[in-house]
Scaffold this active site. Structure first.
Site, PDB file in Angstrom:
ATOM      1  N   ASP A   7       0.861  -1.184   0.000  1.00 50.37           N
ATOM      2  CA  ASP A   7       0.000   0.000   0.000  1.00 50.37           C
ATOM      3  C   ASP A   7       0.898   1.235   0.000  1.00 50.37           C
ATOM      4  OD1 ASP A   7      -2.609   1.369   0.284  1.00 50.37           O
ATOM      5  OD2 ASP A   7      -1.786   2.001   2.211  1.00 50.37           O
ATOM      6  N   GLU A   9       0.807   5.648   0.591  1.00 50.37           N
ATOM      7  CA  GLU A   9       0.081   6.860   0.973  1.00 50.37           C
ATOM      8  C   GLU A   9       0.688   8.012   0.182  1.00 50.37           C
ATOM      9  OE1 GLU A   9      -2.521   6.442   2.589  1.00 50.37           O
ATOM     10  OE2 GLU A   9      -2.173   4.556   3.652  1.00 50.37           O
ATOM     11  N   GLU A  52      -6.116  18.080   3.680  1.00 46.29           N
ATOM     12  CA  GLU A  52      -7.004  16.923   3.575  1.00 46.29           C
ATOM     13  C   GLU A  52      -6.223  15.618   3.617  1.00 46.29           C
ATOM     14  OE1 GLU A  52      -6.611  18.749  -0.624  1.00 46.29           O
ATOM     15  OE2 GLU A  52      -6.804  19.404   1.467  1.00 46.29           O
ATOM     16  N   HIS A  57      -4.008  10.684   6.682  1.00 41.93           N
ATOM     17  CA  HIS A  57      -2.819   9.895   6.997  1.00 41.93           C
ATOM     18  C   HIS A  57      -2.154  10.275   8.309  1.00 41.93           C
ATOM     19  CE1 HIS A  57      -3.449   8.816   2.873  1.00 41.93           C
ATOM     20  NE2 HIS A  57      -3.006   9.944   2.391  1.00 41.93           N
ATOM     21  N   HIS A 149      -5.067   6.144   8.203  1.00 42.20           N
ATOM     22  CA  HIS A 149      -4.534   5.209   7.225  1.00 42.20           C
ATOM     23  C   HIS A 149      -3.007   5.229   7.288  1.00 42.20           C
ATOM     24  CE1 HIS A 149      -8.205   4.200   4.877  1.00 42.20           C
ATOM     25  NE2 HIS A 149      -8.633   5.327   5.422  1.00 42.20           N
ATOM     26  N   ASP A 154      -2.144  -0.897   6.632  1.00 45.90           N
ATOM     27  CA  ASP A 154      -3.127  -1.223   5.594  1.00 45.90           C
ATOM     28  C   ASP A 154      -2.689  -2.430   4.772  1.00 45.90           C
ATOM     29  OD1 ASP A 154      -4.686   0.814   6.448  1.00 45.90           O
ATOM     30  OD2 ASP A 154      -4.602   1.996   4.617  1.00 45.90           O
TER      31      ASP A 154
END
Length: 228
Positions: A7, A9, A52, A57, A149, A154
């Site tokens: 994953d 970010e 945002e 995160h 997250h 994740d």
């Protein structure tokens, strides 16, 4: 078979608009079993973190400043994944970011066919149902215990979801063997016992007579039913 569940970010949604990767997390599976080997890096995106993205995160400019840049970890990441299949949820998103970053560093691109998209698997298996990672965790009863997250967390969660999507935690249906014998010795040793009382016939007398007549007329003396 070696697989890497991963994953990323990012600062946003489009690397061509200046968004960058800020975290990569990956876990290694061997034969659908986690080996304990992981890859995890926070990355300085060399730009500010939008509010945002920070809210999703929890990674702010102060935290990311001073972390290695992608150019410093890109080759190490490629060495970790090798030619293993990459299990990714919404693979198109992560792959476009990874390949953009690799291209900027003049590093080899990851072939698109190397990716296995769990989002597509979930949509095919459960058409019309929510297929986000959180929704699949709820479906399979997987506890996430997260407020933000994170790439490594994740990827660990996705590894559990992936195993459920491909058939659950026991893809061999409990028939795994140790030393050539089944692990459940009681089941392996079980054999059916004869009934104490025979079941009554399930055909009528007329049906039995019709069958006998058919055998006599069509099959003759060599019919299997005439031999004892």
């Amino acid at each position: 078979m070696r697989e890497i569940v991963l994953d990323t970010e990012t600062t946003g949604f489009d690397p061509q608009s200046g968004d960058r990767i800020v975290e990569i997390g990956a876990v290694e599976l061997m034969g659908h079993v986690a080996t304990g080997k992981t890859f995890h890096e926070y990355i300085d995106p060399e730009r500010s973190m939008p509010q945002e993205a920070f809210e999703v995160h929890g990674l702010g400019d102060d935290f990311l400043r001073g972390k290695p840049k992608f150019a410093e970890v890109g080759q190490k990441f490629l060495d970790f994944i090798g030619d293993a299949k990459l299990v990714i949820h919404n693979a198109a998103f992560d792959m476009k970011f990874l390949n953009a970053e690799l291209k900027w560093m003049n590093l080899p691109q990851i072939p698109w066919e190397q990716a296995v998209d769990t989002l597509m698997i979930a949509r095919k298996k459960f058409p019309g149902s929510p297929a986000s990672l959180d929704a699949l965790c709820r479906r399979f009863g997987i506890t996430t215990e997260r407020d933000l997250h994170g790439a490594l967390l994740d990827s660990e969660i996705l590894a559990e979801v992936y195993l459920e999507l491909i058939g659950g935690r026991q893809p061999d249906f409990g028939l795994a063997t140790v030393g050539g014998s089944q692990t459940n010795q009681n089941e392996a040793a079980w054999t059916p016992k004869p009934r104490p009382t025979a079941l009554p016939p399930r055909i009528s007398e007329a049906e039995a007579e019709a069958h006998a007549a058919f055998v006599a007329k069509e099959l003759g003396e060599e019919a299997l039913w005439r031999k004892s």
